[in-house]
Motif scaffolding. Sequence first.
Motif, PDB file in Angstrom:
ATOM      1  N   ASN A 212       4.353  34.808  36.262  1.00  0.00           N
ATOM      2  CA  ASN A 212       4.280  35.580  35.407  1.00  0.00           C
ATOM      3  C   ASN A 212       3.620  37.215  35.763  1.00  0.00           C
ATOM      4  O   ASN A 212       3.674  38.328  35.286  1.00  0.00           O
ATOM      5  CB  ASN A 212       2.349  34.927  34.797  1.00  0.00           C
TER       6      ASN A 212
ATOM      7  N   VAL B 107       7.143  39.155  35.764  1.00  0.00           N
ATOM      8  CA  VAL B 107       7.996  39.580  34.453  1.00  0.00           C
ATOM      9  C   VAL B 107       6.914  40.757  33.698  1.00  0.00           C
ATOM     10  O   VAL B 107       6.927  41.671  33.226  1.00  0.00           O
ATOM     11  CB  VAL B 107       8.012  37.956  33.042  1.00  0.00           C
TER      12      VAL B 107
ATOM     13  N   ILE C 104       8.856  42.664  20.858  1.00  0.00           N
ATOM     14  CA  ILE C 104       9.215  41.358  21.698  1.00  0.00           C
ATOM     15  C   ILE C 104       9.475  41.563  23.372  1.00  0.00           C
ATOM     16  O   ILE C 104       7.953  40.561  23.543  1.00  0.00           O
ATOM     17  CB  ILE C 104      11.325  40.788  21.834  1.00  0.00           C
ATOM     18  N   TYR C 105       9.225  42.171  23.853  1.00  0.00           N
ATOM     19  CA  TYR C 105       8.953  42.125  25.021  1.00  0.00           C
ATOM     20  C   TYR C 105       7.246  42.434  25.411  1.00  0.00           C
ATOM     21  O   TYR C 105       6.826  42.376  26.295  1.00  0.00           O
ATOM     22  CB  TYR C 105       9.732  43.306  26.313  1.00  0.00           C
TER      23      TYR C 105
ATOM     24  N   LEU D 256       5.756  39.334  24.740  1.00  0.00           N
ATOM     25  CA  LEU D 256       6.069  39.003  26.120  1.00  0.00           C
ATOM     26  C   LEU D 256       5.052  38.913  26.518  1.00  0.00           C
ATOM     27  O   LEU D 256       4.176  38.003  27.550  1.00  0.00           O
ATOM     28  CB  LEU D 256       7.665  39.252  26.523  1.00  0.00           C
TER      29      LEU D 256
ATOM     30  N   LEU E 235       1.982  37.451  26.156  1.00  0.00           N
ATOM     31  CA  LEU E 235       1.422  36.154  26.903  1.00  0.00           C
ATOM     32  C   LEU E 235       1.498  35.508  28.058  1.00  0.00           C
ATOM     33  O   LEU E 235       0.626  34.597  28.435  1.00  0.00           O
ATOM     34  CB  LEU E 235       2.851  35.860  25.875  1.00  0.00           C
TER      35      LEU E 235
ATOM     36  N   ARG F  10      -2.051  31.635  23.285  1.00  0.00           N
ATOM     37  CA  ARG F  10      -0.566  31.669  22.999  1.00  0.00           C
ATOM     38  C   ARG F  10      -0.035  31.445  22.040  1.00  0.00           C
ATOM     39  O   ARG F  10       1.220  31.524  21.287  1.00  0.00           O
ATOM     40  CB  ARG F  10      -0.848  30.575  24.735  1.00  0.00           C
TER      41      ARG F  10
ATOM     42  N   MET G 131       6.042  36.089  18.336  1.00  0.00           N
ATOM     43  CA  MET G 131       7.256  36.089  18.444  1.00  0.00           C
ATOM     44  C   MET G 131       8.320  35.613  17.058  1.00  0.00           C
ATOM     45  O   MET G 131       9.373  36.215  18.001  1.00  0.00           O
ATOM     46  CB  MET G 131       7.455  35.294  19.975  1.00  0.00           C
TER      47      MET G 131
ATOM     48  N   HIS H 167      12.733  31.463  22.288  1.00  0.00           N
ATOM     49  CA  HIS H 167      11.802  31.180  22.055  1.00  0.00           C
ATOM     50  C   HIS H 167      11.506  29.316  21.895  1.00  0.00           C
ATOM     51  O   HIS H 167      10.636  28.832  22.605  1.00  0.00           O
ATOM     52  CB  HIS H 167      11.429  31.724  21.047  1.00  0.00           C
TER      53      HIS H 167
ATOM     54  N   ASN I 116       6.890  29.148  31.401  1.00  0.00           N
ATOM     55  CA  ASN I 116       7.478  30.734  29.747  1.00  0.00           C
ATOM     56  C   ASN I 116       8.360  32.302  30.524  1.00  0.00           C
ATOM     57  O   ASN I 116       9.169  32.693  30.528  1.00  0.00           O
ATOM     58  CB  ASN I 116       6.177  31.059  29.451  1.00  0.00           C
TER      59      ASN I 116
ATOM     60  N   CYS J  35      11.715  32.370  28.842  1.00  0.00           N
ATOM     61  CA  CYS J  35      11.507  33.362  28.195  1.00  0.00           C
ATOM     62  C   CYS J  35      12.205  34.739  28.775  1.00  0.00           C
ATOM     63  O   CYS J  35      13.172  35.862  28.648  1.00  0.00           O
ATOM     64  CB  CYS J  35      10.293  33.774  27.812  1.00  0.00           C
ATOM     65  N   GLY J  36      11.890  34.873  30.566  1.00  0.00           N
ATOM     66  CA  GLY J  36      12.881  36.039  30.666  1.00  0.00           C
ATOM     67  C   GLY J  36      13.644  35.390  31.357  1.00  0.00           C
ATOM     68  O   GLY J  36      15.229  36.687  31.464  1.00  0.00           O
TER      69      GLY J  36
END
Length: 301
Positions: free
Chosen positions: A49, A52, A66-67, A70, A73, A118, A125, A233, A277, A281-282
Motif C-alpha cells: 500500500n 502504490v 481513478i488514481y 486508489l 483506498l 473503503r 471508483m 475493480h 488491493n 488495482c496496481g
Amino acid sequence: MLSASVPNNTAFHPSTFILLGIPGMQDHITALVAISSFSTMFLAILIGNSAVLFLVVTEPTLHTPIYLFLALLMVTDLISTLALMPKLLCLFWFNDGDIASSACFTQMFFIHGASVVRSALLVAMAFDHFVAVCEPLRYNTILSHSLVGRLGLLAVAKGVILILPMPLLLQRLTFCHKVIPHTYCDHMAVVKMACNHTGLNRIYGLFVILLMVGLDLLLIDATFKALNTCSAHLFVIPVTYVPALFSSITHRFGHNIPPHAHILLANLYLLLPSVLNPIICGIKMREIRDKATKYLCRESE
C-alpha cells in the motif's frame, strides 16, 4: 486469562478488556504459524500500500481521479491495518491481550470506520469507470479534482457518521464479562459481553452492514452490469464484501460455526482486501505498472 472474567450476575463498567485471541490456536506450532502468517500479511500491507501510495503522490501523470481514489483506498487500508495489527501481534507474540476500554472503542471505530470508507471509495471508483466509458469526452469536466475531493470527504464522513454511534451506544451498557473471545474489539463481539438489553446495538450494527454491503454493492453491481464490462475493480468486490457479509451473518445466526473459524474469517475480511488491493488495482492498471517499472529501473542504474 479467563480468570479475569467476572460472574454473570455482576454488572460493571470495565476499565480494561481482555482479548482472548483465537480458540484452539494456543499450542506452540499453531501459534507460530499464526504469528508468521499475520506478520507476513502485515509487512505485505505496509509495503504494497505504501508503494502504490508513493507512486501516485510522486508521479504527476497519476494525479487523475481513478488514481486519487486508489490513493485514498491505500490510506484507508493502512489505517485499518495499523488499528488492528499492533495489538494482534502483541497478543500472539507476548500473550498480552489487555486493552483499555477507551482503546478498545477507539480500535473499533477505526477498524469498522475504515471498512465503511473503503466501501464508499469502491462506489466512487465504479462511478469513475462509468463516466470514463459513457462520457469520455466530458470525463475531465465531470470528474474534476474538486469533485474527487468532495467524494473523498463524503466517504470519510460516511464512515465517521455511521460508525461513531457504535462505541457511543456501547458506553451506556454494563458488562458481565471483560474477556472478549476475539483478536480485536469487533462490535458484535463486545456487544455479546454486555449484561443489559442490546437490541438497539444489534439492530444498528445490522443496519450499518446492510447499508454498506447492500446499498454500496447494489450501486457497484448496477454500474458494471449497465456497462457490460469488466475491470480490476470487479476483482476487489468479492474480497471486500463476501467475507464481511458472512462474518456479520455468522455473528448473529451462525451458532454452529466453530469460534476459531469465525474469528479467522473476521481477521481475513479486514486483512485480505488490504493485501490484495495493491496487487489487483496496481498490477492490473497499466499506468501504475509502467511507473513502478520505470522507478525501479531508475533506482537500479
